[in-house]
Design a protein around this motif. Structure first.
Motif, PDB file in Angstrom:
ATOM      1  N   ARG A   1     -62.310  15.124 -14.659  1.00 22.66           N
ATOM      2  CA  ARG A   1     -61.822  14.021 -15.418  1.00 22.66           C
ATOM      3  C   ARG A   1     -61.376  12.750 -14.590  1.00 22.66           C
ATOM      4  NH1 ARG A   1     -59.807  15.501 -20.702  1.00 22.66           N
ATOM      5  NH2 ARG A   1     -60.017  17.575 -21.115  1.00 22.66           N
ATOM      6  N   ALA A   2     -60.777  12.823 -13.288  1.00 22.48           N
ATOM      7  CA  ALA A   2     -60.423  11.948 -12.504  1.00 22.48           C
ATOM      8  C   ALA A   2     -61.903  11.313 -12.025  1.00 22.48           C
ATOM      9  CB  ALA A   2     -59.872  12.387 -11.308  1.00 22.48           C
ATOM     10  N   LEU A   3     -62.796  11.951 -11.562  1.00 20.48           N
ATOM     11  CA  LEU A   3     -63.976  11.802 -11.139  1.00 20.48           C
ATOM     12  C   LEU A   3     -64.823  10.604 -12.163  1.00 20.48           C
ATOM     13  CD1 LEU A   3     -65.558  14.773  -9.662  1.00 20.48           C
ATOM     14  CD2 LEU A   3     -64.615  12.781  -8.339  1.00 20.48           C
ATOM     15  N   LEU A   4     -64.650  11.282 -13.555  1.00 15.80           N
ATOM     16  CA  LEU A   4     -65.231  10.423 -14.509  1.00 15.80           C
ATOM     17  C   LEU A   4     -64.589   9.079 -15.014  1.00 15.80           C
ATOM     18  CD1 LEU A   4     -68.111  10.930 -15.994  1.00 15.80           C
ATOM     19  CD2 LEU A   4     -67.103  13.118 -14.598  1.00 15.80           C
ATOM     20  N   ASP A   5     -63.118   9.140 -14.894  1.00 15.54           N
ATOM     21  CA  ASP A   5     -62.369   8.100 -14.902  1.00 15.54           C
ATOM     22  C   ASP A   5     -62.680   6.873 -13.985  1.00 15.54           C
ATOM     23  OD1 ASP A   5     -61.279   9.260 -17.260  1.00 15.54           O
ATOM     24  OD2 ASP A   5     -59.330   9.380 -16.282  1.00 15.54           O
ATOM     25  N   GLU A   6     -62.773   7.093 -12.703  1.00 12.06           N
ATOM     26  CA  GLU A   6     -63.006   6.267 -11.793  1.00 12.06           C
ATOM     27  C   GLU A   6     -64.677   5.994 -11.730  1.00 12.06           C
ATOM     28  OE1 GLU A   6     -61.440   4.727  -9.637  1.00 12.06           O
ATOM     29  OE2 GLU A   6     -59.577   5.172 -10.503  1.00 12.06           O
ATOM     30  N   ALA A   7     -65.475   6.725 -12.353  1.00 10.68           N
ATOM     31  CA  ALA A   7     -66.794   6.129 -12.377  1.00 10.68           C
ATOM     32  C   ALA A   7     -67.011   5.294 -13.445  1.00 10.68           C
ATOM     33  CB  ALA A   7     -67.757   7.463 -12.639  1.00 10.68           C
ATOM     34  N   GLY A   8     -66.297   5.306 -14.596  1.00  7.60           N
ATOM     35  CA  GLY A   8     -66.357   4.632 -15.614  1.00  7.60           C
ATOM     36  C   GLY A   8     -65.478   3.360 -15.781  1.00  7.60           C
ATOM     37  N   VAL A   9     -64.182   3.504 -15.259  1.00  9.37           N
ATOM     38  CA  VAL A   9     -63.342   2.240 -15.385  1.00  9.37           C
ATOM     39  C   VAL A   9     -62.860   2.188 -13.863  1.00  9.37           C
ATOM     40  CG1 VAL A   9     -61.377   0.760 -16.387  1.00  9.37           C
ATOM     41  CG2 VAL A   9     -63.233   2.396 -17.778  1.00  9.37           C
ATOM     42  N   PRO A  10     -63.386   1.672 -12.811  1.00  6.60           N
ATOM     43  CA  PRO A  10     -62.784   1.683 -11.490  1.00  6.60           C
ATOM     44  C   PRO A  10     -61.357   1.234 -11.286  1.00  6.60           C
ATOM     45  CG  PRO A  10     -64.923   1.248 -11.287  1.00  6.60           C
ATOM     46  CD  PRO A  10     -64.548   1.074 -12.943  1.00  6.60           C
ATOM     47  N   THR A  11     -60.490   1.691 -10.813  1.00  2.28           N
ATOM     48  CA  THR A  11     -59.169   1.411 -10.383  1.00  2.28           C
ATOM     49  C   THR A  11     -58.966   1.668  -8.758  1.00  2.28           C
ATOM     50  OG1 THR A  11     -57.984   3.482 -10.643  1.00  2.28           O
ATOM     51  CG2 THR A  11     -58.236   1.965 -12.777  1.00  2.28           C
ATOM     52  N   LEU A  12     -59.686   2.243  -8.177  1.00  4.98           N
ATOM     53  CA  LEU A  12     -59.445   2.433  -6.970  1.00  4.98           C
ATOM     54  C   LEU A  12     -60.743   1.923  -6.120  1.00  4.98           C
ATOM     55  CD1 LEU A  12     -58.099   6.042  -6.948  1.00  4.98           C
ATOM     56  CD2 LEU A  12     -57.017   3.987  -6.390  1.00  4.98           C
ATOM     57  N   HIS A  13     -60.521   1.469  -4.907  1.00  2.00           N
ATOM     58  CA  HIS A  13     -61.796   0.747  -4.156  1.00  2.00           C
ATOM     59  C   HIS A  13     -61.671   0.793  -2.843  1.00  2.00           C
ATOM     60  CE1 HIS A  13     -62.607  -1.216  -8.290  1.00  2.00           C
ATOM     61  NE2 HIS A  13     -60.942  -1.475  -8.066  1.00  2.00           N
ATOM     62  N   ARG A  14     -62.837   1.382  -2.161  1.00  2.00           N
ATOM     63  CA  ARG A  14     -63.078   1.544  -0.805  1.00  2.00           C
ATOM     64  C   ARG A  14     -61.811   2.286  -0.050  1.00  2.00           C
ATOM     65  NH1 ARG A  14     -67.259  -1.808   0.276  1.00  2.00           N
ATOM     66  NH2 ARG A  14     -66.971  -1.572   2.731  1.00  2.00           N
ATOM     67  N   THR A  15     -61.480   3.394  -0.786  1.00  2.00           N
ATOM     68  CA  THR A  15     -60.247   3.925  -0.227  1.00  2.00           C
ATOM     69  C   THR A  15     -60.529   5.600  -0.362  1.00  2.00           C
ATOM     70  OG1 THR A  15     -57.790   4.195  -0.065  1.00  2.00           O
ATOM     71  CG2 THR A  15     -58.854   3.924  -2.294  1.00  2.00           C
ATOM     72  N   HIS A  16     -59.570   6.385   0.098  1.00  2.00           N
ATOM     73  CA  HIS A  16     -59.476   8.010  -0.187  1.00  2.00           C
ATOM     74  C   HIS A  16     -58.375   8.066  -0.768  1.00  2.00           C
ATOM     75  CE1 HIS A  16     -59.647  12.283   1.794  1.00  2.00           C
ATOM     76  NE2 HIS A  16     -59.619  12.432   0.379  1.00  2.00           N
ATOM     77  N   ALA A  17     -58.347   8.886  -2.047  1.00  2.00           N
ATOM     78  CA  ALA A  17     -57.199   8.958  -2.866  1.00  2.00           C
ATOM     79  C   ALA A  17     -57.067  10.633  -3.155  1.00  2.00           C
ATOM     80  CB  ALA A  17     -57.081   8.215  -4.052  1.00  2.00           C
ATOM     81  N   GLY A  18     -55.821  11.326  -3.375  1.00  2.00           N
ATOM     82  CA  GLY A  18     -55.763  12.414  -3.637  1.00  2.00           C
ATOM     83  C   GLY A  18     -55.416  12.527  -5.109  1.00  2.00           C
ATOM     84  N   VAL A  19     -55.936  13.721  -5.776  1.00  2.02           N
ATOM     85  CA  VAL A  19     -55.596  14.010  -7.055  1.00  2.02           C
ATOM     86  C   VAL A  19     -54.871  15.523  -7.424  1.00  2.02           C
ATOM     87  CG1 VAL A  19     -56.548  14.101  -9.456  1.00  2.02           C
ATOM     88  CG2 VAL A  19     -57.589  12.802  -7.642  1.00  2.02           C
ATOM     89  N   SER A  20     -53.801  15.275  -8.008  1.00  4.79           N
ATOM     90  CA  SER A  20     -52.885  16.691  -8.502  1.00  4.79           C
ATOM     91  C   SER A  20     -53.116  16.994  -9.813  1.00  4.79           C
ATOM     92  CB  SER A  20     -51.789  16.656  -7.715  1.00  4.79           C
ATOM     93  OG  SER A  20     -50.983  15.667  -8.432  1.00  4.79           O
ATOM     94  N   ALA A  21     -52.535  18.263 -10.236  1.00  6.92           N
ATOM     95  CA  ALA A  21     -52.412  18.272 -11.643  1.00  6.92           C
ATOM     96  C   ALA A  21     -51.311  17.503 -11.977  1.00  6.92           C
ATOM     97  CB  ALA A  21     -52.362  20.022 -11.764  1.00  6.92           C
ATOM     98  N   ALA A  22     -51.264  17.084 -13.417  1.00  9.85           N
ATOM     99  CA  ALA A  22     -50.098  16.484 -14.039  1.00  9.85           C
ATOM    100  C   ALA A  22     -48.865  17.242 -14.439  1.00  9.85           C
ATOM    101  CB  ALA A  22     -50.628  15.634 -15.230  1.00  9.85           C
TER     102      ALA A  22
END
Length: 201
Positions: free
Chosen positions: A180-201
């Motif tokens: 879900r995070a991958l597709l959210d960022e593919a569709g409506v980018p909010t993070l740019h030229r960085t590495h970010a971590g994703v955890s369960a909500a």
């Protein structure tokens, strides 16, 4: 690219994360091209450009156990940095590794006490791939690297949510929620030229 139906290419579609990304993209109504190892080398910019032509975004979740990580991941990054812009693809979401993500204290997870060191060469190689992307990607390519904040939970059921988070050894997220995070960022980018971590909500 907006959140409407789009064309997305997934490199590494045969792995667990790649399969989850393909499934999530199709669930959202996107047109998906699933690329496996037999379809072309992701280390070859010409192959990347040929496969990616006509797509709006690329998701990359690749690994080759037959090539040293310090060679493979930088080669992938350079091929993406050249091939995707040549194909007109403007957004790249790449799957990274928590080991080279900073923790809340600022230390990389792989440098924290008690973290397993037997795979350190792999960790460093993954990190070198991100640095190669940072160096080689032109401004025309808007990229982000996402990784679990800790590791994947391959046994649990997806919760349907996720949160951005610093690295933490005990953090877990299912491939479905990560997708879900991958597709959210593919569709409506909010993070740019960085590495970010994703955890369960």
């Amino acid at each position: 690219m907006d959140a409407q139906s789009s064309r997305i290419i997934v490199f590494g579609a045969g792995g667990r994360v790649g399969r989850a990304a393909v499934a999530e993209a199709r669930r959202r109504g996107h047109e998906v091209t699933a690329v496996g190892r037999a379809d072309g080398k992701v280390t070859d910019p010409e192959a990347v450009a040929r496969l990616a032509a006509g797509h709006d975004a690329a998701i990359v979740a690749v690994y080759d156990p037959g090539v040293p990580a310090g060679e493979f991941f930088p080669a992938v990054a350079r091929a993406l940095a050249e091939g995707l812009p040549a194909a007109g693809v403007k957004r790249l979401v790449s799957v990274g590794l928590a080991s080279v993500l900073p923790t809340a204290s600022g230390d990389l997870l792989m440098d924290t006490p008690g973290y397993p060191q037997e795979w350190r060469e792999f960790y460093v190689g993954h990190g070198a791939g991100t640095e190669a992307l940072r160096t080689a990607a032109p401004e025309a390519l808007d990229w982000v690297v996402l990784s679990p904040a800790g590791d994947f939970d391959h046994e649990g059921a997806p919760s349907g949510g996720y949160a951005l988070a610093p690295a933490a050894a005990g953090s877990r997220i299912t491939p479905g929620d990560f997708a879900r995070a991958l597709l959210d960022e593919a569709g409506v980018p909010t993070l740019h030229r960085t590495h970010a971590g994703v955890s369960a909500a």
